[in-house]
Enzyme design. Structure first.
Site, PDB file in Angstrom:
ATOM      1  N   ARG A 131       1.151  -6.784  12.662  1.00  0.00           N
ATOM      2  CA  ARG A 131       2.383  -6.794  11.885  1.00  0.00           C
ATOM      3  C   ARG A 131       3.608  -6.792  12.778  1.00  0.00           C
ATOM      4  NH1 ARG A 131       0.120  -1.865   8.709  1.00  0.00           N
ATOM      5  NH2 ARG A 131       0.464  -1.186  10.814  1.00  0.00           N
ATOM      6  N   HIS A 184      -3.135  -7.865   3.982  1.00  0.00           N
ATOM      7  CA  HIS A 184      -4.553  -8.076   4.284  1.00  0.00           C
ATOM      8  C   HIS A 184      -5.037  -9.371   3.638  1.00  0.00           C
ATOM      9  CE1 HIS A 184      -4.821  -3.443   4.539  1.00  0.00           C
ATOM     10  NE2 HIS A 184      -4.963  -3.903   5.770  1.00  0.00           N
ATOM     11  N   SER A 234      -1.116  -0.013   4.559  1.00  0.00           N
ATOM     12  CA  SER A 234      -1.819   0.769   3.546  1.00  0.00           C
ATOM     13  C   SER A 234      -1.273   2.187   3.472  1.00  0.00           C
ATOM     14  CB  SER A 234      -3.318   0.809   3.857  1.00  0.00           C
ATOM     15  OG  SER A 234      -3.883  -0.471   3.730  1.00  0.00           O
ATOM     16  N   LYS A 269     -11.086   8.570   9.470  1.00  0.00           N
ATOM     17  CA  LYS A 269      -9.893   8.646   8.643  1.00  0.00           C
ATOM     18  C   LYS A 269     -10.250   9.267   7.299  1.00  0.00           C
ATOM     19  CE  LYS A 269      -7.446   4.513  10.286  1.00  0.00           C
ATOM     20  NZ  LYS A 269      -6.869   3.243   9.850  1.00  0.00           N
TER      21      LYS A 269
END
Length: 167
Positions: free
Chosen positions: A94, A20, A132, A44
């Site tokens: 990614r 990040h 994460s 979430k």
């Protein structure tokens, strides 16, 4: 760098990783101002509270504090971006597995805010695999996370994990 273009980099940042941080660094090279928008994350279950995530993000972007601010948002991202005068939305990619979701999200965002462009940035090769979710899992299982997060995030993560183990 585009002159006077505000970009918004949204996410839950639970926690903020070196990947990040690398995307933030890259965004500062393209935009005059970057807002790291920390989502309340109603969809979430976050490990860290919203305030903890904001504090970690603020610490992580200190080297870019003349260009980068950190704010929280809840509700529709569109409302946040438009209210801040954003003209670009930064999204990190990614791997190919991220692309399908991000492509659909970009299409929805274009429908909601046609005046805002989505810009995909990839982190450096050494950060391509970091997520994460993986970082949280590694920390919860007692593994070392120092290669994936900054020292302040590592300290916060280890303290949080110790607190959960005691409960």
């Amino acid at each position: 760098m585009s002159s006077n273009v505000i970009a918004v980099y949204p996410g839950t940042f639970d926690p903020m990783t070196l990947g990040h941080e690398d995307v933030v660094r890259r965004a500062t090279q393209l935009f005059s101002r970057v807002i790291v928008a920390v989502a309340a994350g109603h969809h979430k279950k976050a490990l860290f509270t919203l305030q903890e995530r904001i504090d970690m993000a603020r610490d992580a972007v200190k080297p870019y504090s003349d260009q980068v601010t950190v704010e929280s948002f809840s509700g529709l991202l569109r409302d946040f971006v438009v209210a801040r005068g954003g003209k670009a939305m930064v999204r990190g990619l990614r791997a190919v597995t991220d692309f399908d979701y991000e492509f659909q999200l970009a299409g929805m965002n274009r429908s909601l805010m046609p005046e805002v462009e989505t810009v995909f940035l990839t982190p450096s090769d050494k950060y391509q695999f970091i997520s994460s979710t993986f970082v949280r899992e590694i920390a919860m299982l007692g593994g070392e996370v120092d290669k994936f997060v900054s020292p302040n995030v590592q300290d916060s993560l280890l303290a949080k994990v110790r607190g959960l183990v005691r409960e």
